[in-house]
Scaffold this motif. Structure first.
Motif, PDB file in Angstrom:
ATOM      1  N   GLN A 108      12.384 -23.581 -11.818  1.00  0.00           N
ATOM      2  CA  GLN A 108      13.335 -22.496 -11.649  1.00  0.00           C
ATOM      3  C   GLN A 108      14.593 -22.860 -10.864  1.00  0.00           C
ATOM      4  O   GLN A 108      15.593 -22.145 -10.952  1.00  0.00           O
ATOM      5  CB  GLN A 108      12.653 -21.304 -10.957  1.00  0.00           C
ATOM      6  CG  GLN A 108      11.613 -20.603 -11.798  1.00  0.00           C
ATOM      7  CD  GLN A 108      11.219 -19.255 -11.226  1.00  0.00           C
ATOM      8  OE1 GLN A 108      11.789 -18.765 -10.258  1.00  0.00           O
ATOM      9  NE2 GLN A 108      10.223 -18.635 -11.834  1.00  0.00           N
ATOM     10  N   SER A 109      14.576 -23.924 -10.097  1.00  0.00           N
ATOM     11  CA  SER A 109      15.719 -24.234  -9.234  1.00  0.00           C
ATOM     12  C   SER A 109      16.996 -24.406 -10.049  1.00  0.00           C
ATOM     13  O   SER A 109      17.011 -25.084 -11.081  1.00  0.00           O
ATOM     14  CB  SER A 109      15.450 -25.514  -8.436  1.00  0.00           C
ATOM     15  OG  SER A 109      14.311 -25.372  -7.622  1.00  0.00           O
ATOM     16  N   HIS A 110      18.070 -23.803  -9.539  1.00  0.00           N
ATOM     17  CA  HIS A 110      19.337 -23.831 -10.272  1.00  0.00           C
ATOM     18  C   HIS A 110      20.015 -25.197 -10.236  1.00  0.00           C
ATOM     19  O   HIS A 110      20.882 -25.482 -11.070  1.00  0.00           O
ATOM     20  CB  HIS A 110      20.300 -22.781  -9.712  1.00  0.00           C
ATOM     21  CG  HIS A 110      19.839 -21.369  -9.920  1.00  0.00           C
ATOM     22  ND1 HIS A 110      19.187 -20.960 -11.059  1.00  0.00           N
ATOM     23  CD2 HIS A 110      19.951 -20.259  -9.130  1.00  0.00           C
ATOM     24  CE1 HIS A 110      18.905 -19.665 -10.964  1.00  0.00           C
ATOM     25  NE2 HIS A 110      19.350 -19.225  -9.813  1.00  0.00           N
ATOM     26  N   SER A 111      19.682 -26.035  -9.278  1.00  0.00           N
ATOM     27  CA  SER A 111      20.265 -27.374  -9.179  1.00  0.00           C
ATOM     28  C   SER A 111      19.359 -28.226  -8.307  1.00  0.00           C
ATOM     29  O   SER A 111      18.460 -27.708  -7.630  1.00  0.00           O
ATOM     30  CB  SER A 111      21.672 -27.322  -8.581  1.00  0.00           C
ATOM     31  OG  SER A 111      21.611 -26.967  -7.202  1.00  0.00           O
ATOM     32  N   ALA A 112      19.621 -29.529  -8.285  1.00  0.00           N
ATOM     33  CA  ALA A 112      18.849 -30.413  -7.410  1.00  0.00           C
ATOM     34  C   ALA A 112      19.137 -30.106  -5.948  1.00  0.00           C
ATOM     35  O   ALA A 112      18.236 -30.154  -5.105  1.00  0.00           O
ATOM     36  CB  ALA A 112      19.168 -31.866  -7.728  1.00  0.00           C
ATOM     37  N   SER A 113      20.383 -29.788  -5.620  1.00  0.00           N
ATOM     38  CA  SER A 113      20.707 -29.432  -4.236  1.00  0.00           C
ATOM     39  C   SER A 113      19.967 -28.170  -3.818  1.00  0.00           C
ATOM     40  O   SER A 113      19.423 -28.090  -2.702  1.00  0.00           O
ATOM     41  CB  SER A 113      22.226 -29.240  -4.073  1.00  0.00           C
ATOM     42  OG  SER A 113      22.908 -30.465  -4.224  1.00  0.00           O
ATOM     43  N   ASN A 114      19.931 -27.176  -4.702  1.00  0.00           N
ATOM     44  CA  ASN A 114      19.143 -25.973  -4.406  1.00  0.00           C
ATOM     45  C   ASN A 114      17.684 -26.325  -4.184  1.00  0.00           C
ATOM     46  O   ASN A 114      17.023 -25.799  -3.281  1.00  0.00           O
ATOM     47  CB  ASN A 114      19.240 -24.974  -5.570  1.00  0.00           C
ATOM     48  CG  ASN A 114      20.514 -24.163  -5.531  1.00  0.00           C
ATOM     49  OD1 ASN A 114      21.331 -24.334  -4.647  1.00  0.00           O
ATOM     50  ND2 ASN A 114      20.686 -23.294  -6.499  1.00  0.00           N
ATOM     51  N   ALA A 115      17.159 -27.235  -5.013  1.00  0.00           N
ATOM     52  CA  ALA A 115      15.759 -27.639  -4.873  1.00  0.00           C
ATOM     53  C   ALA A 115      15.512 -28.280  -3.513  1.00  0.00           C
ATOM     54  O   ALA A 115      14.493 -28.015  -2.860  1.00  0.00           O
ATOM     55  CB  ALA A 115      15.382 -28.605  -6.000  1.00  0.00           C
ATOM     56  N   ILE A 116      16.450 -29.133  -3.068  1.00  0.00           N
ATOM     57  CA  ILE A 116      16.312 -29.753  -1.748  1.00  0.00           C
ATOM     58  C   ILE A 116      16.286 -28.692  -0.662  1.00  0.00           C
ATOM     59  O   ILE A 116      15.426 -28.710   0.231  1.00  0.00           O
ATOM     60  CB  ILE A 116      17.468 -30.743  -1.500  1.00  0.00           C
ATOM     61  CG1 ILE A 116      17.299 -31.973  -2.384  1.00  0.00           C
ATOM     62  CG2 ILE A 116      17.522 -31.159  -0.024  1.00  0.00           C
ATOM     63  CD1 ILE A 116      18.472 -32.923  -2.330  1.00  0.00           C
ATOM     64  N   HIS A 242      20.105 -33.059 -15.565  1.00  0.00           N
ATOM     65  CA  HIS A 242      21.288 -33.393 -16.356  1.00  0.00           C
ATOM     66  C   HIS A 242      21.771 -34.828 -16.196  1.00  0.00           C
ATOM     67  O   HIS A 242      22.511 -35.312 -17.047  1.00  0.00           O
ATOM     68  CB  HIS A 242      22.446 -32.439 -16.026  1.00  0.00           C
ATOM     69  CG  HIS A 242      22.991 -32.567 -14.641  1.00  0.00           C
ATOM     70  ND1 HIS A 242      22.431 -31.916 -13.570  1.00  0.00           N
ATOM     71  CD2 HIS A 242      24.032 -33.272 -14.151  1.00  0.00           C
ATOM     72  CE1 HIS A 242      23.115 -32.197 -12.475  1.00  0.00           C
ATOM     73  NE2 HIS A 242      24.076 -33.028 -12.799  1.00  0.00           N
ATOM     74  N   LYS A 243      21.379 -35.541 -15.149  1.00  0.00           N
ATOM     75  CA  LYS A 243      21.981 -36.853 -14.921  1.00  0.00           C
ATOM     76  C   LYS A 243      21.383 -37.932 -15.814  1.00  0.00           C
ATOM     77  O   LYS A 243      22.106 -38.697 -16.435  1.00  0.00           O
ATOM     78  CB  LYS A 243      21.857 -37.231 -13.443  1.00  0.00           C
ATOM     79  CG  LYS A 243      22.779 -36.390 -12.570  1.00  0.00           C
ATOM     80  CD  LYS A 243      22.652 -36.713 -11.096  1.00  0.00           C
ATOM     81  CE  LYS A 243      23.588 -35.820 -10.292  1.00  0.00           C
ATOM     82  NZ  LYS A 243      23.438 -36.016  -8.833  1.00  0.00           N
ATOM     83  N   PRO A 248      20.281 -29.634 -19.255  1.00  0.00           N
ATOM     84  CA  PRO A 248      21.233 -28.733 -18.615  1.00  0.00           C
ATOM     85  C   PRO A 248      21.335 -29.013 -17.126  1.00  0.00           C
ATOM     86  O   PRO A 248      20.500 -29.728 -16.546  1.00  0.00           O
ATOM     87  CB  PRO A 248      20.597 -27.359 -18.858  1.00  0.00           C
ATOM     88  CG  PRO A 248      19.127 -27.654 -18.775  1.00  0.00           C
ATOM     89  CD  PRO A 248      18.967 -28.996 -19.456  1.00  0.00           C
ATOM     90  N   ARG A 249      22.307 -28.433 -16.491  1.00  0.00           N
ATOM     91  CA  ARG A 249      22.426 -28.558 -15.044  1.00  0.00           C
ATOM     92  C   ARG A 249      21.402 -27.643 -14.383  1.00  0.00           C
ATOM     93  O   ARG A 249      21.494 -26.428 -14.471  1.00  0.00           O
ATOM     94  CB  ARG A 249      23.848 -28.235 -14.582  1.00  0.00           C
ATOM     95  CG  ARG A 249      24.816 -29.281 -15.063  1.00  0.00           C
ATOM     96  CD  ARG A 249      26.228 -29.150 -14.526  1.00  0.00           C
ATOM     97  NE  ARG A 249      26.983 -30.329 -14.946  1.00  0.00           N
ATOM     98  CZ  ARG A 249      27.109 -31.437 -14.240  1.00  0.00           C
ATOM     99  NH1 ARG A 249      26.540 -31.507 -13.039  1.00  0.00           N
ATOM    100  NH2 ARG A 249      27.794 -32.471 -14.692  1.00  0.00           N
TER     101      ARG A 249
END
Length: 451
Positions: A108-116, A242-243, A248-249
């Motif tokens: 569910q995390s919107h981005s890797a930074s959000n996940a961190i 995405h990387k 998707p991002r």
């Protein structure tokens, strides 16, 4: 029945109607979107975090799932009408666990930074110490940089690399024993060496810390066995989709053998506290259309064409590193062990100047400080080059040498005036841009590479 009032019963109907309406009713936006596709096809991206999302992920992200109001986990939603949303998220979770051999996955995390940030919130209290890789040594902003959430809420201590670009594990241990961090973050954005996750775990166990691995830049290499996996070495692993996963991002949170063990100092397991940190902790409704796109990307990542794609990423990185060294450029560490090449520039050209000049010629790169370099990224004389995008173009060994030759010829014609100003003759710039476009035509983007 008129065409514009016909019922839209399938995903294909929605996509066809949406594209037609966009072109007919919002030509301005449609033209910008088309221009970006054209730009991507006419430029060479050598950015280490760059690859093209495949058509299946793009189609899934444009799905009607976006119309469903969702909160909570599959089978435990706060709203009704989630039957198909649950199936999609369960599919994405199953594929994430299978791909990375994980016991637990949150999609569910919107981005890797959000996940961190979600992991930090789950496992640490405000004011706790976290030990992460310094941004200027190849780390990530979210790992404890002053401007980021982590630094604002925790005491951030940073480790670096050796002059050869290796993580300084001796320094990691010394800092861990001196500061006794709650969490040690291992992972980077500009690092060309294999990360020894087992060594991080041994240091963490000795210091009484939790290991958080960030594999955003190497997720595809990990998934295909071309880089050691942190899943069972780290307590928690995060990545983006995405990387290297051509999706998707968005972010993923994963856990292996520690998923159902109790978090040190807490009564609950890692699985439980991570779930609560994401929802309802730091994130409300998930982007379920993006979760569908993640499922598509994860499905592709388990296929033979994806394995071949990761093979090309590694092969092109080695070829380009050798080609740069043949042109008397210094490659940090004398090569690469992943998809990233850390290049030191010469002739008084800063990374900022190189980035700008190359972009004008149709080549996209990222400026970077070299190991143990204290100057700002605008003044530093390094570049971080990656091969994710050119591997999607099926660039062969000869093509790698042609790209490196073009980059070097452009930089040879740049006349620096300080750290950020320079001149490059317009006639030469146009010639170089045409040569870039010729290479793009020779090696067109083929996205997933299975056609």
């Amino acid at each position: 029945m008129a065409a514009d009032t016909e019922p839209l019963r399938t995903q294909a109907d929605l996509l066809r109607r949406g594209l037609a309406d966009l072109r007919a009713e919002d030509a301005e936006l449609a033209s910008i979107l088309d221009a970006e596709v054209t730009r991507q096809h006419r430029t060479l991206s050598l950015v280490s975090s760059s690859c093209a999302a495949g058509p299946r992920s793009l189609a899934a992200s444009a799905s009607a799932l976006v119309n469903v109001t969702v909160e909570g986990a599959p089978g435990r939603r706060h709203y009704s009408g989630c039957e198909n949303v649950d199936r999609v998220e369960a599919l994405a979770i199953r594929r994430a666990r299978e791909l990375f051999s994980a016991q637990y996955a949150c999609v569910q995390s919107h981005s890797a930074s959000n996940a961190i940030y979600q992991v930090l919130t789950a496992l640490a209290e405000p004011g706790d110490t976290i030990l992460g890789m310094a941004l200027e040594q190849g780390g990530h902003l979210a790992h404890g940089r002053v401007e980021a959430f982590a630094e604002a809420n925790y005491k951030a201590v940073r480790y670096g690399t050796t002059s050869q670009g290796e993580i300084d594990y001796t320094e990691v241990r010394q800092l861990a024993m001196a500061h006794r961090p709650r969490i040690i973050i291992c992972g980077a954005t500009a690092h060309s060496r294999v990360v020894d996750f087992q060594r991080f775990r041994a240091i963490a166990d000795e210091a009484g810390a939790i290991v958080l691995a960030d594999i955003s830049h190497i997720a595809g290499l990990v998934a295909t066995g071309r880089h050691p996996s942190p899943i069972d070495a780290a307590h928690v692993t995060i990545t983006c989709t995405h990387k290297q996963l051509a999706g998707p991002r968005g972010g993923l949170i994963l856990s292996g053998r520690d998923a159902d063990t109790k978090v040190p100092g807490l009564r609950s397991s890692f699985r439980r506290v991570l779930e609560q940190a994401v929802s309802p902790g730091m994130q409300g409704a998930p982007a379920v259309n993006v979760i569908a796109a993640k499922a598509a990307a994860l499905g592709y990542a388990m296929s033979p064409p994806f394995d071949a794609y990761m093979g090309r990423i590694r092969a092109t990185a080695d070829e380009m590193a050798c080609a740069f060294m043949a042109r008397d450029y210094e490659v940090v560490g004398g090569g690469t062990e992943n998809h990233t090449i850390l290049l030191r520039l010469r002739g008084g050209i800063s990374g900022s100047i190189a980035e700008s000049a190359l972009e004008k010629c149709g080549i996209i790169v990222s400026k970077k400080r070299g190991p143990r370099e204290n100057r700002s990224s605008f003044a530093a004389n390094g570049l971080c080059i990656g091969t994710g995008s050119i591997a999607q173009r099926y660039v062969d060994a000869q093509g790698c040498r042609q790209i490196v030759d073009l980059v070097c010829r452009i930089l040879d014609q740049v006349q620096p005036h300080g750290e950020q100003k320079y001149t490059l003759e317009p006639v030469l710039q146009e010639q170089f841009r045409q040569q870039t476009e010729a290479l793009c035509t020779m090696y067109p983007i083929r996205e997933y590479g299975d056609r």
